[in-house]
Each structure stands twice: as C-alpha cells, then as structure tokens.
Design a protein around this motif. Structure first.
Motif, short mmCIF file in Angstrom:
data_model
loop_
_atom_site.label_atom_id
_atom_site.label_comp_id
_atom_site.label_asym_id
_atom_site.label_seq_id
_atom_site.Cartn_x
_atom_site.Cartn_y
_atom_site.Cartn_z
N PRO A 155 30.67 38.81 34.45
CA PRO A 155 30.57 39.31 35.83
C PRO A 155 29.59 40.45 36.03
CG PRO A 155 32.53 40.17 34.79
CD PRO A 155 31.90 39.24 33.80
N GLY A 156 29.09 41.04 34.96
CA GLY A 156 28.22 42.19 35.13
C GLY A 156 29.03 43.46 35.31
N ASP A 157 28.36 44.56 35.53
CA ASP A 157 28.99 45.86 35.66
C ASP A 157 29.92 45.89 36.87
OD1 ASP A 157 29.47 48.56 35.04
OD2 ASP A 157 27.97 49.18 36.51
N GLU A 158 31.20 46.10 36.64
CA GLU A 158 32.21 46.18 37.70
C GLU A 158 32.17 44.97 38.64
OE1 GLU A 158 31.48 49.93 39.59
OE2 GLU A 158 32.23 51.06 37.88
N TYR A 159 31.96 43.80 38.08
CA TYR A 159 31.91 42.54 38.83
C TYR A 159 30.78 42.50 39.86
CZ TYR A 159 36.34 41.41 36.66
OH TYR A 159 37.31 41.13 35.74
N GLY A 160 29.79 43.37 39.68
CA GLY A 160 28.69 43.44 40.65
C GLY A 160 27.88 42.18 40.73
N LEU A 161 27.53 41.60 39.58
CA LEU A 161 26.71 40.38 39.60
C LEU A 161 27.50 39.19 40.13
CD1 LEU A 161 24.62 40.58 36.30
CD2 LEU A 161 24.02 41.29 38.60
N LEU A 162 28.78 39.12 39.80
CA LEU A 162 29.61 38.03 40.33
C LEU A 162 29.65 38.11 41.85
CD1 LEU A 162 31.65 35.69 40.10
CD2 LEU A 162 33.44 37.41 39.89
N ALA A 163 29.86 39.31 42.38
CA ALA A 163 30.00 39.48 43.83
C ALA A 163 28.70 39.14 44.54
CB ALA A 163 30.42 40.90 44.15
N THR A 164 27.58 39.67 44.05
CA THR A 164 26.32 39.42 44.75
C THR A 164 25.83 38.00 44.55
OG1 THR A 164 25.16 40.40 42.88
CG2 THR A 164 25.52 41.82 44.78
N GLY A 165 26.07 37.42 43.38
CA GLY A 165 25.64 36.05 43.15
C GLY A 165 26.50 35.03 43.85
N SER A 166 27.78 35.34 44.04
CA SER A 166 28.71 34.38 44.63
C SER A 166 28.97 34.68 46.10
CB SER A 166 30.03 34.41 43.85
OG SER A 166 29.80 34.16 42.49
N VAL A 167 27.96 35.18 46.78
CA VAL A 167 28.14 35.63 48.16
C VAL A 167 28.67 34.52 49.08
CG1 VAL A 167 25.75 35.16 48.90
CG2 VAL A 167 27.04 37.01 49.97
N MET A 168 28.42 33.24 48.75
CA MET A 168 28.89 32.14 49.59
C MET A 168 30.41 32.03 49.58
SD MET A 168 26.33 30.95 51.16
CE MET A 168 26.73 29.35 51.82
N GLY A 169 31.09 32.59 48.57
CA GLY A 169 32.54 32.51 48.54
C GLY A 169 33.23 33.85 48.53
N ILE A 170 32.51 34.90 48.16
CA ILE A 170 33.14 36.21 47.98
C ILE A 170 33.64 36.79 49.30
CG2 ILE A 170 31.17 37.80 48.23
CD1 ILE A 170 33.41 37.84 45.18
N TRP A 171 33.09 36.32 50.43
CA TRP A 171 33.49 36.84 51.74
C TRP A 171 34.98 36.71 51.97
CZ3 TRP A 171 35.84 33.28 54.86
CH2 TRP A 171 35.60 31.94 54.58
N VAL A 172 35.61 35.69 51.36
CA VAL A 172 37.03 35.47 51.60
C VAL A 172 37.88 36.61 51.04
CG1 VAL A 172 37.63 34.16 49.52
CG2 VAL A 172 38.76 33.63 51.68
N LEU A 173 37.37 37.31 50.03
CA LEU A 173 38.14 38.39 49.43
C LEU A 173 38.34 39.56 50.40
CD1 LEU A 173 36.70 38.46 45.80
CD2 LEU A 173 38.69 37.25 46.68
N PHE A 174 37.46 39.67 51.38
CA PHE A 174 37.61 40.73 52.38
C PHE A 174 38.71 40.40 53.38
CE2 PHE A 174 33.18 41.07 50.93
CZ PHE A 174 33.22 42.36 50.44
N LEU A 175 39.14 39.15 53.41
CA LEU A 175 40.18 38.73 54.36
C LEU A 175 41.57 38.84 53.76
CD1 LEU A 175 38.45 35.53 55.79
CD2 LEU A 175 38.33 37.86 56.66
N VAL A 176 41.65 38.98 52.44
CA VAL A 176 42.96 39.06 51.79
C VAL A 176 43.05 40.35 51.00
CG1 VAL A 176 43.34 36.57 51.62
CG2 VAL A 176 42.15 37.75 49.79
N LYS A 177 44.22 40.93 50.97
CA LYS A 177 44.46 42.14 50.18
C LYS A 177 45.16 41.70 48.89
CE LYS A 177 42.95 44.81 53.41
NZ LYS A 177 41.55 45.10 53.37
N ASN A 178 44.43 41.80 47.79
CA ASN A 178 45.00 41.35 46.52
C ASN A 178 44.73 42.41 45.47
OD1 ASN A 178 45.85 40.01 44.25
ND2 ASN A 178 44.90 38.07 44.83
#
Length: 195
Positions: free
Chosen positions: A36-59
């Motif tokens: 995932p890279g440093d603090e999941y940074g690369l996963l978040a920026t690379g997976s932008v097409m799906g990562i938006w859903v994480l802002f809708l849920v508190k987990n």
C-alpha cells in the motif's frame, strides 16, 4: 443462423470494457493492498475509483475490513466507465497502449520525484507498491482521457448517411453525373436493396 452468431459476436464486442475494466481494476487494487505504500497513500491515490466509498462509511477496523466495500465500489465505478467506453466503441489497441504508456510514465515520474531510488524505496516500501499504484492510476487517467477524446473523435469522423457525399456531406439526391458537384469526389454506386 449466421446472423444470430454475428449478433452474439457484436454484443460481446460491445461489452468488452464493461466487464474487463472492473476485473483489471479489482485485481490491481487487491494487489496494491498488499503493497500500500506509506500509510496506505499509494493504495488510496491509485484506487481512487473505489476509495471514495470509504468516506461514506465510518470503519475503525482499518483498510482490510473495508477492502470488500472498496472493491465493490471501484468495480461498479469501473463498470460504468467501461460501459461508456463500449458505447463510444473505443479501439482496444488505443486503450491498452495508452494505459501501459501512462502507467510507465506515472511510475517513473513518481520514483524520480525522490532524491534517489533508495529514498523512494524507503518511503513506500517496495517497487511493487509503485508499480501497482501506477497501473491503477494509469487506468483511471486513461479512461478519463478516452472519455474526453472519443466523443469528439466520433463526431468529427462520423460517416455521412447513404445518399450524401462521403467526402463533403453534400446531398446527392437525384445526382446522375457520378461526381459530387460540391467537391468533385467520385460517387460510389450504392447497392439497391435485394441486389
């Protein structure tokens, strides 16, 4: 019977990106979750097409608990993008070449943004993290570019209907001369129905 076979082949061709893009995105996003890279940074920026859903849920249980939701949201997003690319009849070669070139450029530029290769590896852990990030980021950028370019290309390269000059779109109704009076283009004879 041949007509049915051609219709099935045509439908498969039309649905190419609709099923391929979600699968490619999900495979690369899942692989990126292992690197995932440093603090999941690369996963978040690379997976932008799906990562938006994480802002809708508190987990609070972390990215791994949210990974199925991320993959579902990203897969659905990519299916919609794929459907649009199918409707625009995007050439497959153009897509694959553009994706691989952009992914390579993103990877090189991102690694080169650090003072040294060793510093880049220390920051995000491994070369795989950069590769998977670049593949997904390149996929997203490629899709956005194609969604902007293909409608313009389709409009500018639209074939004139039968009965019009294929060169200048002049109405040739009643023309018997064999050439277009507007641009001088030779007129191709059109086959009449039943011939």
């Amino acid at each position: 019977m041949p007509t049915t076979k051609n219709n099935k082949r045509s439908k498969r061709h039309r649905m190419f990106y609709t099923w391929l893009l979600p699968v490619v995105w999900a495979v690369v996003a899942f692989a990126s979750a292992y690197y995932p890279g440093d603090e999941y940074g690369l996963l978040a920026t690379g997976s932008v097409m799906g990562i938006w859903v994480l802002f809708l849920v508190k987990n609070s249980s972390g990215i791994w608990a949210s990974l199925p939701l991320l993959l579902l949201a990203g897969g659905a997003s990519m299916a919609v993008v794929g459907l649009l690319l199918d409707l625009l009849r995007t050439p497959r070669r153009l897509w694959i070449v553009l994706w691989l070139v952009l992914a390579s450029l993103i990877c090189l530029v991102y690694i080169e943004s650090y003072p040294s290769y060793q510093r880049a590896m220390c920051k995000n852990g491994s070369l795989q993290a950069y590769i998977f990030f670049s593949l997904n980021a390149g996929l997203t950028v490629t899709c956005l570019i194609l969604l902007l370019i293909m409608p313009v290309w389709r409009i500018t390269h639209r074939k004139p209907p039968a009965g019009y000059c294929q060169n200048c779109n002049y109405d040739l109704t009643g023309n018997k001369s064999g050439t277009c009076p507007e641009c001088g283009e030779k007129i191709q004879p059109t086959a009449k129905p039943g011939e």
